[in-house]
Write a protein that holds these residues in place. Structure first.
Motif, PDB file in Angstrom:
ATOM      1  N   ARG A 444      46.275  39.435  42.472  1.00  0.00           N
ATOM      2  CA  ARG A 444      45.315  39.256  43.288  1.00  0.00           C
ATOM      3  C   ARG A 444      44.010  39.962  43.489  1.00  0.00           C
ATOM      4  O   ARG A 444      42.890  39.563  43.649  1.00  0.00           O
ATOM      5  N   THR A 445      44.162  41.114  43.233  1.00  0.00           N
ATOM      6  CA  THR A 445      42.962  42.023  42.956  1.00  0.00           C
ATOM      7  C   THR A 445      42.070  41.530  42.087  1.00  0.00           C
ATOM      8  O   THR A 445      40.781  41.633  42.115  1.00  0.00           O
ATOM      9  N   LEU A 446      42.513  41.460  40.986  1.00  0.00           N
ATOM     10  CA  LEU A 446      41.605  40.941  39.715  1.00  0.00           C
ATOM     11  C   LEU A 446      41.234  39.594  40.070  1.00  0.00           C
ATOM     12  O   LEU A 446      40.048  39.491  39.712  1.00  0.00           O
ATOM     13  N   GLU A 447      41.678  38.532  40.654  1.00  0.00           N
ATOM     14  CA  GLU A 447      41.234  37.447  40.742  1.00  0.00           C
ATOM     15  C   GLU A 447      40.015  37.518  42.049  1.00  0.00           C
ATOM     16  O   GLU A 447      39.147  36.925  41.748  1.00  0.00           O
ATOM     17  N   THR A 448      40.267  38.545  42.837  1.00  0.00           N
ATOM     18  CA  THR A 448      39.082  38.615  44.003  1.00  0.00           C
ATOM     19  C   THR A 448      37.923  39.322  43.059  1.00  0.00           C
ATOM     20  O   THR A 448      36.803  38.914  43.660  1.00  0.00           O
ATOM     21  N   LEU A 449      38.042  40.160  42.153  1.00  0.00           N
ATOM     22  CA  LEU A 449      37.092  40.798  41.426  1.00  0.00           C
ATOM     23  C   LEU A 449      36.318  39.768  40.806  1.00  0.00           C
ATOM     24  O   LEU A 449      35.119  39.826  40.863  1.00  0.00           O
ATOM     25  N   VAL A 450      37.037  38.817  40.165  1.00  0.00           N
ATOM     26  CA  VAL A 450      36.359  37.884  39.229  1.00  0.00           C
ATOM     27  C   VAL A 450      35.674  36.824  40.362  1.00  0.00           C
ATOM     28  O   VAL A 450      34.626  36.354  39.884  1.00  0.00           O
ATOM     29  N   ALA A 451      36.187  36.681  41.411  1.00  0.00           N
ATOM     30  CA  ALA A 451      35.503  35.702  42.266  1.00  0.00           C
ATOM     31  C   ALA A 451      34.286  36.218  42.794  1.00  0.00           C
ATOM     32  O   ALA A 451      33.351  35.710  42.865  1.00  0.00           O
ATOM     33  N   LEU A 452      34.426  37.633  42.758  1.00  0.00           N
ATOM     34  CA  LEU A 452      33.162  38.346  43.385  1.00  0.00           C
ATOM     35  C   LEU A 452      31.903  38.159  42.159  1.00  0.00           C
ATOM     36  O   LEU A 452      30.733  38.019  42.645  1.00  0.00           O
TER      37      LEU A 452
END
Length: 708
Positions: A444-452
């Protein structure tokens, strides 16, 4: 399993060294054949590969003792030697022998750190010896942790003094910087230890650190069980003298180390000092703090860049990719090249070339100090995006994380806890615990960084640069993989730089471009020399030496030219320079010594072949190398193959009719310079004897024989 690079003793069954990461080899002691790990008998000759004795050594029967090397000509010792250790089984009394390979001593440029406790005599008078021992052990433990972080080598503990080497047994291209980072780290760690000891036992502790860089001879010293790897020369003594002059809690460096760290640290001049045993006054500097500059290229930018030479076609490719990104077609460029070839310079030229157009520029830099830290370069980038200030407390930082995520419309209830935890902060009040497994939290952290990043690209084109991918951590690779899958649909330009030793995990894709930077031509190298000299021509013979020795590597060209300008060899006459006297062979600049030795140390297992080849010359043939080297043909072929694969050598033809050429003359110089003078004489004697035999048969040139 002893590592051939750093000599660390690994547990049986390991594939890679636990200290330096090098691949471990299961070489047969009888025939040198490399067997797969786990084999108990050699697949080439059937000999035993060794078993564990009761004492932990390897049992070796007389018939299976390793063949060290074919006998060398009379009066010549091989470049490596062996010594035996005899162990006695505690129950049966049966004796077994282990035979260890002792690397030959070498000439090195070494940065030496000496650290000592302030007022240790007063401390020993106050404390019971047992309590003093506990305090010193704690001090040694916190110091060792810092030394290990920066990959120094603790050579000796001398009472409460610690002697640390940077550049031996394994060199790094930034050893002086690592030494200073270590010195500052030890001072900070001991200050923290002192606060605890004072609160618990009323004991105050402080250290002072001295650092000096110089030439040494490094290798095994002592006999029996007291053998140590030590460096002999002036450098360790000067480092010890410097620490005695330092104020408590400070780091002092010499005028030999200062030019190698200048710009990376803020330093205070202490003026010339007289050191006992040193004939000339030495300028000393106190290191105050890091400057914030992290790479050689950043430092070069602050000092002024030379004009771009020979990279205009590569720059045009990058600018075309950026144009596609502006139109909504995301691009990824993999930019590879050896150290000093100009990768960072090309990235800088892209930034300048696109400055007139609106876009966001994001840069991550991987670091050799943080290869084991998950998402370390991304955390640094995120801290910059949040604009953390030195005085910010945890609440202020959490507020800035909320502000960044809110600006780009990300869901705060989950995104804020994920990114605050990533940044090492407590989850702010008002946010529910995540309740995720560690693996799911990472995803989820990686997905959040990609979304940012995608949200940023939705507002304006984003150039996302990741430099030095060869030092990347696995979690950052996972993030980049997610970005590459999103690439074609957003205005995102991924630009990743790395050295040829790194193998990117991404195969061919329509939106992926790979650029490999080549060396400059002779004409381009001459143009770069003019850029360094501000348009003033060097004497032709000087210019020729620089071009030949640097082989088109821009960093080498610049550093060697600067060394010549500051050496006193030249005098300025109008629009050109003239020689002030006879021109000697140009030496390797001090600023390049560590970088060149680091490349050689990565191939320590084939060091004898490299050094023998360097003694022969820039170019050598298979048959001559076979005649003068102590290795059997199969082993020699395998080791030359390693050097060709590592692009240290170029190969022309197929053995036995093959010629090998050092890719860089400076690499040859560094390998030759690492030999002891006695070893050089031995090598040249072997080569001369072989050439003399060929001369009699009309197969050698007399001037080459005369040289050896």
């Amino acid at each position: 399993m002893q590592c051939a690079v750093c000599w660390f003793e690994n547990p049986p069954g390991m594939k890679f060294c636990g200290k330096c990461g090098s691949a471990l080899k299961n070489a047969c002691p009888r025939c040198n054949f490399e067997n797969p790990l786990g084999f108990k008998f050699c697949g080439e000759c059937g000999g035993p590969l060794g078993g564990e004795t009761a004492s932990g050594g390897m049992t070796v029967t007389p018939s299976s003792l390793p063949a060290i090397a074919p006998a060398a000509p009379t009066g010549i010792r091989p470049a490596t030697s062996t010594y035996e250790r005899t162990y006695e089984r505690p129950i049966t009394g049966e004796r077994s022998v282990t035979r260890d390979l002792e690397p030959a001593a070498e000439r090195r440029q070494l940065t030496v750190l000496f650290c000592d406790v302030v007022d240790s005599m007063a401390l020993s008078e106050r404390l019971d010896p047992e309590e003093l021992r506990d305090v010193v052990r704690e001090y040694q433990a916190v110091s060792a942790a810092v030394v290990e972080r920066f990959e120094g080598h603790t050579a000796q503990y001398l009472g409460d003094g610690v002697l640390v080497y940077f550049g031996f047994p394994v060199a790094h291209e930034d050893d002086p910087q690592r030494a200073v980072h270590t010195g500052l780290g030890i001072v900070a760690a001991v200050a923290e230890l002192s606060r605890r000891l004072e609160a618990e036992r009323g004991i105050r502790l402080a250290v002072r650190v001295g650092i000096h860089t110089g030439k040494v001879v490094a290798g095994q010293m002592g006999t029996g069980d007291t053998r140590e790897r030590l460096a002999l020369g002036q450098a360790p003594n000067v480092a010890a003298r410097l620490q005695s002059l330092a104020e408590p809690g400070t780091v002092v460096v010499s005028d030999a180390t200062f030019p190698l760290i200048q710009g990376f640290f803020v330093c205070q001049p202490l003026g010339p000092q007289i050191l006992k045993g040193v004939s000339r006054p030495m300028e000393l500097y106190r290191v105050l703090q890091e400057s914030g500059v992290r790479t050689l290229f950043e430092l070069a930018v602050t000092r002024g860049l030379t004009p771009l030479v020979g990279r205009h076609q590569d720059l045009a490719v990058l600018l075309r990719c950026l144009e596609r990104v502006k139109s909504g077609r995301g691009q990824t460029v993999l930019l590879s090249g050896e150290p000093g070839i100009g990768k960072s310079r090309l990235v800088q030229m892209l930034k300048e070339g696109a400055a007139a157009d609106p876009h966001k520029w994001l840069i991550c830099r991987c670091s050799p100090y943080h290869q084991g830290s998950a998402l370390a370069p991304v955390i640094e980038l995120l801290s910059d995006l949040c604009r953390f200030a030195p005085g910010d407390d945890a609440a202020a930082k959490a507020g800035k994380v909320e502000g960044l995520l809110g600006r780009y419309g990300l869901p705060l209830p989950e995104a804020v806890p994920l990114l605050t935890l990533l940044l090492g902060l407590a989850v702010p009040a008002g946010y529910a615990p995540l309740g995720l497994t560690p693996q799911r939290q990472k995803e989820r952290t990686l997905e959040t960084l990609v979304a940012l990043l995608l949200a940023m690209a939705g507002e304006e084109p984003v150039v996302f640069v990741v430099e030095d991918l060869h030092w990347v951590d696995p979690s950052t690779v996972d993030l980049l993989d997610l970005l590459l899958h999103q690439g074609p649909t957003v205005r995102l330009f991924n630009l990743f730089t790395f050295r040829p030793t790194y193998d990117p995990p991404w195969g061919p894709r329509a939106h992926l471009t790979q650029i490999t930077l080549d060396r400059l031509s002779d004409t381009e190298a001459e143009a770069l020399i003019l850029g360094v000299t501000a348009g003033k021509r060097l004497p032709l013979e000087v210019e020729r030496q620089i071009v030949v020795k640097t082989d088109g590597v821009p960093l080498f060209v610049e550093e060697l030219t600067k060394m010549v300008l500051s050496s006193g060899l030249l005098v300025e006459r109008g629009d050109r320079y003239a020689l002030a006297g006879p021109l000697p062979p140009l030496a390797i600049p001090t600023s390049l010594q560590d970088s060149l030795m680091a490349r050689l140390d990565r191939l320590a297992a084939v060091r004898e072949v490299v050094q023998m080849g360097a003694a022969i010359g820039r170019e050598f043939t298979w048959d001559l190398m076979q005649e003068v080297c102590s290795l059997d043909p199969e082993t020699l072929g395998r080791e030359l193959g390693h050097l060709v694969a590592a692009e240290l050598l170029y190969q022309r033809g197929v053995p036995p009719v093959a010629t090998f050429v050092f890719k860089h003359a400076l690499i040859q110089d560094a390998a030759y310079g690492s030999l002891l003078k006695s070893a050089r004489q031995q090598y040249h004697q072997r080569i001369a004897a072989a050439l003399e035999r060929r001369l009699a048969a009309g197969e050698a040139r007399p001037e080459i024989l005369a040289h050896h």
